[in-house]
Every structure is written in structure tokens, then in C-alpha cells.
Design an enzyme around this catalytic site. Sequence first.
Site, short mmCIF file in Angstrom:
data_model
loop_
_atom_site.label_atom_id
_atom_site.label_comp_id
_atom_site.label_asym_id
_atom_site.label_seq_id
_atom_site.Cartn_x
_atom_site.Cartn_y
_atom_site.Cartn_z
N ASP A 100 18.98 14.32 27.90
CA ASP A 100 18.87 13.80 26.54
C ASP A 100 19.88 12.69 26.25
O ASP A 100 21.00 12.69 26.78
CB ASP A 100 19.08 14.96 25.56
CG ASP A 100 18.57 14.66 24.18
OD1 ASP A 100 17.84 13.67 24.00
OD2 ASP A 100 18.88 15.44 23.25
N HIS A 101 19.46 11.75 25.42
CA HIS A 101 20.31 10.67 24.91
C HIS A 101 21.07 9.93 26.01
O HIS A 101 22.30 9.84 26.01
CB HIS A 101 21.27 11.20 23.84
CG HIS A 101 20.60 11.43 22.52
ND1 HIS A 101 20.19 10.40 21.70
CD2 HIS A 101 20.22 12.57 21.89
CE1 HIS A 101 19.60 10.88 20.62
NE2 HIS A 101 19.60 12.20 20.72
N GLU A 193 11.13 9.67 27.15
CA GLU A 193 11.11 9.65 25.68
C GLU A 193 12.02 8.53 25.21
O GLU A 193 13.06 8.27 25.82
CB GLU A 193 11.61 10.98 25.12
CG GLU A 193 11.73 10.98 23.60
CD GLU A 193 11.96 12.36 23.03
OE1 GLU A 193 11.09 13.23 23.25
OE2 GLU A 193 12.99 12.58 22.38
N HIS A 269 13.91 15.20 16.54
CA HIS A 269 15.29 15.48 16.94
C HIS A 269 16.02 16.19 15.81
O HIS A 269 15.61 16.14 14.66
CB HIS A 269 16.01 14.18 17.30
CG HIS A 269 15.60 13.62 18.62
ND1 HIS A 269 16.44 12.86 19.40
CD2 HIS A 269 14.44 13.72 19.32
CE1 HIS A 269 15.82 12.50 20.51
NE2 HIS A 269 14.59 13.00 20.47
#
Length: 411
Positions: A100-101, A193, A269
Site C-alpha cells: 500500500d501507498h 491501484e 481508503h
Amino acid sequence: MNTTSAAQPATRKAAPFAARTVPSPTPLGLVRSFGFGDRFGLATPGHVAAARKFDFAGIFAQQSIRELERTHRTAPQIIKAAVTALAELGYAEAWGADADHLKTTEHVERMAAAGFCFFTIDPSEYVGKGTLTPELKAAYLDRTFEVPHVGKLRFDAATLENAAIKYGRALEHVGLMGRHIAKTMDSRPFEIEVSVDETSEPTSTRDHLFIGLELRRLAVPRVVSVAPRFVGDFEKGIDYKGDLKQFEASLREHLEIARFCGPYKISIHSGSDKFAIYPIIGRVCGQLLHVKTSGTSYLEGLRVVARTKPELFAKIVEFCRGRFETDRASYHISTTLAHVTALPKFTGPKEEPRFLDEVAGRQLLHVTFGSVLTHPSFQPQILETLEANAALHQELVERHLTKHLALLVQG
């Protein structure tokens, strides 16, 4: 970074049967999915118990680079914790692993090497730093796009320049990251994503159209979901704040853009505890939905500590109170130091709701997770408590995440 004090789960007890082969994490595609963040590395049994009640594909290894840095855990530890738990549970279904991120190519390489296959690109550092280039003028200036159920959206000089400044440079970075992911993964399957949720203002319908069209024009590979910044407030650890009708109207337009430009899923999110909008999200998005949660499972772990080791929980509360002003800096929350100072001391069960069910207490504990999990005394004591009370831990996590999933299905 010193990882000798990494927040690793205590050694699991051997399963009463031979270890079963667990499928490796895999891309999940365009089916509705749910991300179960696990900051302790011990919540997977509760996550699986909740997931098995519904038809959401589960992402059982989900961790951001920011969380890794704050907990001093490593990417291989995240994968290992999930695989170990899934093996003990005899889990044989497809499951995902979300890196993620990610902001840099080094982040990509680190997470890919550990076995992650879902890469969430975070270009937030480049938002607002773009320019209107000749390529963008040629692609969009004075063009009209007719999006079903939304209408005709036109990019005139002003709207195109605004979109280019806001997102042009960010999407160039997404293109670079996407190509690097494809090169790094080589022949291994993956999906991407794109997150634009960490911006100061909501993503408009036209902004989303520009983002979706650029992802296609720049040939960003295997985009499975996009996370817009929605209207209203998505604060950590608490319910949604905002106008529900406005949210639903906006979400419907975002979904139509996702269908028009992709199709890809809409990703929610900071999805923990947003119960007021869950029926809306489930009803509107259908299969084109991904939800990310993390901190809410951490808080259920602390609930176990509060019930079984109240003296330890009391010490954690006071430590967090002292860390709050520093640790809250990178979070969008409404709780202030004054709210935290006004909370009572924790003395036993009667105070549990103040810290684990109400806004100020939940946000106090939520934003200080990194400080707690790297504390040389708290970290091992918490993990030992969760291991010693594994059944209660599973029960609380399962109940809380079941509430999340049930409301999405209800929609």
C-alpha cells in the site's frame, strides 16, 4: 533502520495437523474485495472467520510503507504472518497481498521481493505540480466525453489547465511506477491501484475522468482500482462525517467514470468503521468495489489487552496521551490535545467505551500505534497477551469485521 525491535508476532503454537499448502497471494481482479490490515501479525484468524461469511475476496497481507516504517516490521514478516495463519486454518481460496501507498521504485522492489502482487501507487507528492503540456492539449482540449448516466463532460481551456496542474505530473509518476512494477514483476502476475485520496479537496467527476483517461493514454498496466478523495470526512477509526445523499450522488458518478475508463474498481481508503455509508457503497458499487481497513483491527487487539491486562492498557493509554500531539501530525482527525487531556484515567472495564468506542479515545489510540508497537516494553507484552487470549482476540476481530462486511452486503 534498526529492525531488531521489530513488532513481530509471538511464535505461534504448532497446528494440530501437518502444515497445509497455502496458495501464494494472487491478483484478485474485478471482484469485490476487502483489505484486512494486521499490525500485530495475529489478526488473520479473525479476518478469515469474518471473510468466510461473505463473498468478498480477502486481502490478508496489507501494509503500507508508512506502516512498515512506524512499526519497524518488514515486508517478508507481513507475508509470513499471513501465510502461517492461513496454513493453520487450512485456507485454500485465492487471497491477495497489497503493498500500500508506494511512492518510489525502491518501495516497489522491496515489496515485490517479499511476494506482494497488488501495488497501490501513491503520487500525492506530485499533486498540484503539473503543467498543461502540448500532449495534453492534443488529447483533451475542447473535446467532449459522453459518460453514460453522467452526461457530456467537456475539457475547455480552463478546466483542462486545472486538471493538468492538479494531476498531470502525478499521473506521469504513476506511469513511471507502473512501468517499473511491470519490469520488476517480469512474468509474475500483478495488479495496480492508483490512490489520489490523500489530497486537500475531493476529486470531482471531471477530475476523475481526466485521471481515468490519462491512465489509459499512458498505458499504465493492469489498473484494477482507483481511490478518489470523496466528499465528506474519512477520519481514522470513526464513522463517516458528511451528507449521505451528496456522498451517494458523487459515488454514483465516480462509479460511472470507473466503468467508462476501465472498467476498474472504486477503492475506499480509510474504510474502517465507516458504517453510515457502507450500505450505500455496497449498493452502488456492486462488484467494482475494494475497501481497505487496518487500524480498526489494531484497536480490537487493544480491546483484548483492556479486558485481560487492564494495568498494561492503563500504561499504554498514558503513554499515548504523551505521544498524541507528535503522532497525530500526519493524520486528518478532529480529536485535539484538549479532547485527549480530558479523557479519564483508565482504571478498568467501565472506561473501555471511552477509549475503544468513542471518538477521542479511538483516535488517540489509532494515531499512536507506531509509538506503541516500537516501545521495547509494550510490544512484547501486547503480543504475549494476544497469544495467551487467542480465542478472545479472534472473537472480537471476527465480530467487528463481520459488522463491516454485513453492512456492505446489506447495501
